[in-house]
Enzyme design. Structure first.
Site, PDB file in Angstrom:
ATOM      1  N   ASN A  13       0.829  -1.213   0.000  1.00 55.14           N
ATOM      2  CA  ASN A  13       0.000   0.000   0.000  1.00 55.14           C
ATOM      3  C   ASN A  13       0.863   1.262   0.000  1.00 55.14           C
ATOM      4  OD1 ASN A  13      -2.463  -1.512   0.290  1.00 55.14           O
ATOM      5  ND2 ASN A  13      -1.901  -1.813   2.428  1.00 55.14           N
ATOM      6  N   HIS A  42     -13.720  -1.256   7.056  1.00 55.59           N
ATOM      7  CA  HIS A  42     -12.540  -1.949   7.584  1.00 55.59           C
ATOM      8  C   HIS A  42     -12.789  -2.471   9.002  1.00 55.59           C
ATOM      9  CE1 HIS A  42      -8.325  -2.135   9.116  1.00 55.59           C
ATOM     10  NE2 HIS A  42      -8.053  -2.449   7.858  1.00 55.59           N
ATOM     11  N   GLU A  52     -15.413   4.327   4.736  1.00 55.26           N
ATOM     12  CA  GLU A  52     -14.107   4.549   4.117  1.00 55.26           C
ATOM     13  C   GLU A  52     -14.329   5.472   2.931  1.00 55.26           C
ATOM     14  OE1 GLU A  52     -11.940   0.872   3.205  1.00 55.26           O
ATOM     15  OE2 GLU A  52     -12.846  -0.046   4.947  1.00 55.26           O
ATOM     16  N   SER A 102     -10.866  -0.549   0.834  1.00 52.02           N
ATOM     17  CA  SER A 102      -9.540  -1.164   0.842  1.00 52.02           C
ATOM     18  C   SER A 102      -9.450  -2.438   0.021  1.00 52.02           C
ATOM     19  CB  SER A 102      -9.106  -1.445   2.280  1.00 52.02           C
ATOM     20  OG  SER A 102     -10.000  -2.342   2.894  1.00 52.02           O
ATOM     21  N   ASP A 159     -12.748   7.422   6.763  1.00 53.38           N
ATOM     22  CA  ASP A 159     -11.430   6.795   6.826  1.00 53.38           C
ATOM     23  C   ASP A 159     -10.771   6.925   5.447  1.00 53.38           C
ATOM     24  OD1 ASP A 159      -9.258   5.106   6.907  1.00 53.38           O
ATOM     25  OD2 ASP A 159     -10.336   3.379   7.711  1.00 53.38           O
ATOM     26  N   HIS A 190      -6.941   4.864   2.119  1.00 49.22           N
ATOM     27  CA  HIS A 190      -6.492   4.620   0.744  1.00 49.22           C
ATOM     28  C   HIS A 190      -6.752   5.796  -0.193  1.00 49.22           C
ATOM     29  CE1 HIS A 190      -5.580   0.446   1.677  1.00 49.22           C
ATOM     30  NE2 HIS A 190      -6.670   0.489   2.437  1.00 49.22           N
ATOM     31  N   LYS A 208       0.483   3.951   4.735  1.00 49.36           N
ATOM     32  CA  LYS A 208       0.254   3.581   3.337  1.00 49.36           C
ATOM     33  C   LYS A 208       0.948   4.600   2.418  1.00 49.36           C
ATOM     34  CE  LYS A 208      -3.220   0.481   4.760  1.00 49.36           C
ATOM     35  NZ  LYS A 208      -4.519   0.315   5.412  1.00 49.36           N
TER      36      LYS A 208
HETATM   37  C1  LIG Z   1      -4.891  -0.225   6.713  1.00 53.97           C
HETATM   38  C2  LIG Z   1      -6.200   0.350   7.097  1.00 53.97           C
HETATM   39  C3  LIG Z   1      -6.426   0.849   8.384  1.00 53.97           C
HETATM   40  C4  LIG Z   1      -5.470   0.650   9.516  1.00 53.97           C
HETATM   41  O1  LIG Z   1      -4.349   1.417   9.426  1.00 53.97           O
HETATM   42  P1  LIG Z   1      -2.996   0.888  10.112  1.00 53.97           P
HETATM   43  O2  LIG Z   1      -2.174   2.090  10.253  1.00 53.97           O
HETATM   44  O3  LIG Z   1      -2.446  -0.138   9.191  1.00 53.97           O
HETATM   45  O4  LIG Z   1      -3.399   0.293  11.434  1.00 53.97           O
HETATM   46  C5  LIG Z   1      -7.626   1.485   8.620  1.00 53.97           C
HETATM   47  N1  LIG Z   1      -8.567   1.596   7.679  1.00 53.97           N
HETATM   48  C6  LIG Z   1      -8.391   1.107   6.451  1.00 53.97           C
HETATM   49  C7  LIG Z   1      -9.468   1.273   5.441  1.00 53.97           C
HETATM   50  C8  LIG Z   1      -7.216   0.456   6.122  1.00 53.97           C
HETATM   51  O5  LIG Z   1      -7.064  -0.084   4.909  1.00 53.97           O
END
Ligand SMILES: *Cc1c(COP(=O)(O)O)cnc(C)c1O
Length: 398
Positions: free
Chosen positions: A48, A134, A180, A184, A209, A212, A243
């Site tokens: 990512n 997520h 989100e 993801s 969130d 991505h 990411k």
């Molecule tokens: C990876 C991810 C997270 C968590 O983030 P980390 O820093 O890896 O704990 C949260 N939400 C989504 C949509 C993700 O893909």
């Protein structure tokens, strides 16, 4: 074996039988477009690290410098004595990047979601989340003790139905919608414009969130919220530093009041040792790099690679246009087999299975980055074709 381990072995056998057993595979190299695993070099389509910042000299230099200056560990929770300058610098950079008055950094994105959701909502409140949210959102929602309602993925009618149901039942409680921005495992986008309209209409709050979306979308690469022009209507902007930003950690951006409240109430922030200073410094360098001319160039490169791959592979062209390109396979064992064939061909593409996605919706999840070279993209397209994975399988409605 004692009875405990016998029971563990029985449970594992059950997981294995369902085609869902997961194992850790050691990587002996940095996470770039090439990784070395088991003595073999594989082209990496599983990361990512969308802009290729995880190994960027500027992030490494920032981490080194913080390591020398502040040491390896941060010693304590931020509230006890671990609130080091790199954390404050990072929060300033994040707030300025996202255009919010303030920001707060957590040790991971997962911890950010868990701590924030449980701080904002509790008994008497109503949480409304997208079906494909997520695990950190689902877990935070469950842990919060609030009433939880799930709307069908990106389904505005279903969301409105739930909001209509929730409005007369809220009493003194609040309604918080969580989604989100870029999903993801599917790569598609939430209809944030319409969600913002609905949350205003029903007096709800919104948490998005951008794990991505950050670094990938928007004229300043702030995320889908920026692209759609709704950033200032989202109460809680969340994301990860792990990411596209190339480092590690999680963040919340929002009002000064929100951040001060979280410092007092987010348990995953209060009762956890502060992120190591090197991680915070690297993340800050990542935030600054994303906003620079080089960040713009890397972002363009990423989108060129996305377009090239879509052009080269009819299978991948069926995925939403973006860095996350799922190839839906269906059955778990088949997805594992497909990932194995690609591995044989020298490509690292993960098979994503239940419980990350629904049962029967197993998939290969290809992620492309700015660092991939044309030859890498060609190799992937060719291998997908050769392994008969060019045609995406039946899309499964969850
Ligand atoms: C990876 C991810 C997270 C968590 O983030 P980390 O820093 O890896 O704990 C949260 N939400 C989504 C949509 C993700 O893909």
């Amino acid at each position: 074996m004692n009875t405990f381990d016998t029971e563990m072995a029985r449970r594992l056998a059950e997981i294995q039988l369902a085609g869902l057993r997961r194992e850790l595979r050691q990587i002996d190299s940095p996470q770039t477009t090439r990784v070395s695993s088991g003595g073999r070099e594989l082209i990496n389509f599983s990361s990512n690290d969308y802009l290729g910042l995880a190994n960027h000299p500027r992030l490494l230099a920032a981490a080194h410098e913080a390591l020398e200056r502040y040491g390896a560990g941060s010693g304590a929770s931020r509230l006890v004595c671990g609130s080091l300058a790199p954390h404050h610098d990072l929060e300033e950079a994040l707030a300025s990047f996202k255009g919010t008055p303030a920001s707060l950094v957590f040790s991971t994105g997962y911890a950010a979601a868990l701590g924030t959701i449980t701080a904002l909502a509790g008994r008497g409140d109503i949480l409304v989340i997208d079906k494909l949210s997520h695990a950190c959102i689902v877990d935070g929602a469950r842990l919060s003790g609030a009433t939880l309602r799930v709307f069908a993925h990106n389904d505005l009618d279903d969301l409105e139905k739930i909001l209509k149901w929730a409005e007369p039942r809220r009493g003194d409680g609040n309604i918080l919608i969580i989604t989100e921005s870029v999903f993801s495992m599917d790569g598609d986008h939430a209809p944030l414009l319409e969600i913002v309209q609905l949350k205003s209409k029903y007096g709800a709050w919104l948490m998005v969130d951008e794990a991505h979306g950050t670094g990938v979308l928007g004229p300043n690469r702030r995320g889908l919220s920026e692209l759609l022009g709704v950033s200032d209507q989202i109460e809680v902007q969340m994301g990860t530093l792990g990411k596209a930003l190339g480092a590690s950690g999680g963040y919340i951006c929002g009002s000064r009041e929100l951040i001060d409240f979280l410092v007092n109430r987010a348990r995953s922030f209060i009762f956890s040792t502060a992120p190591v200073p090197a991680a915070a410094a690297a993340a800050r360098a990542g935030v600054e790099l994303v906003q620079s001319a080089e960040g713009a160039r890397l972002n363009r490169r990423l989108w060129e690679n996305i377009e090239t791959l879509r052009h080269l592979s009819s299978g991948l062209a069926q995925a939403p246009a973006g860095a996350i390109m799922p190839l839906i396979i269906g059955w778990e064992l088949e997805a594992t087999r497909a990932a194995g064939s690609l591995r044989e061909a020298g490509l690292l593409v993960p098979a994503i299975r239940f419980p990350t996605v629904a049962r029967g919706a197993a998939r290969l999840r290809v992620t492309v980055t700015a660092a991939h070279q044309p030859a890498d993209l060609n190799a992937l397209a060719e291998a997908l074709h050769r392994c008969g994975l060019e045609k995406a399988g039946p899309s499964v409605v969850s």
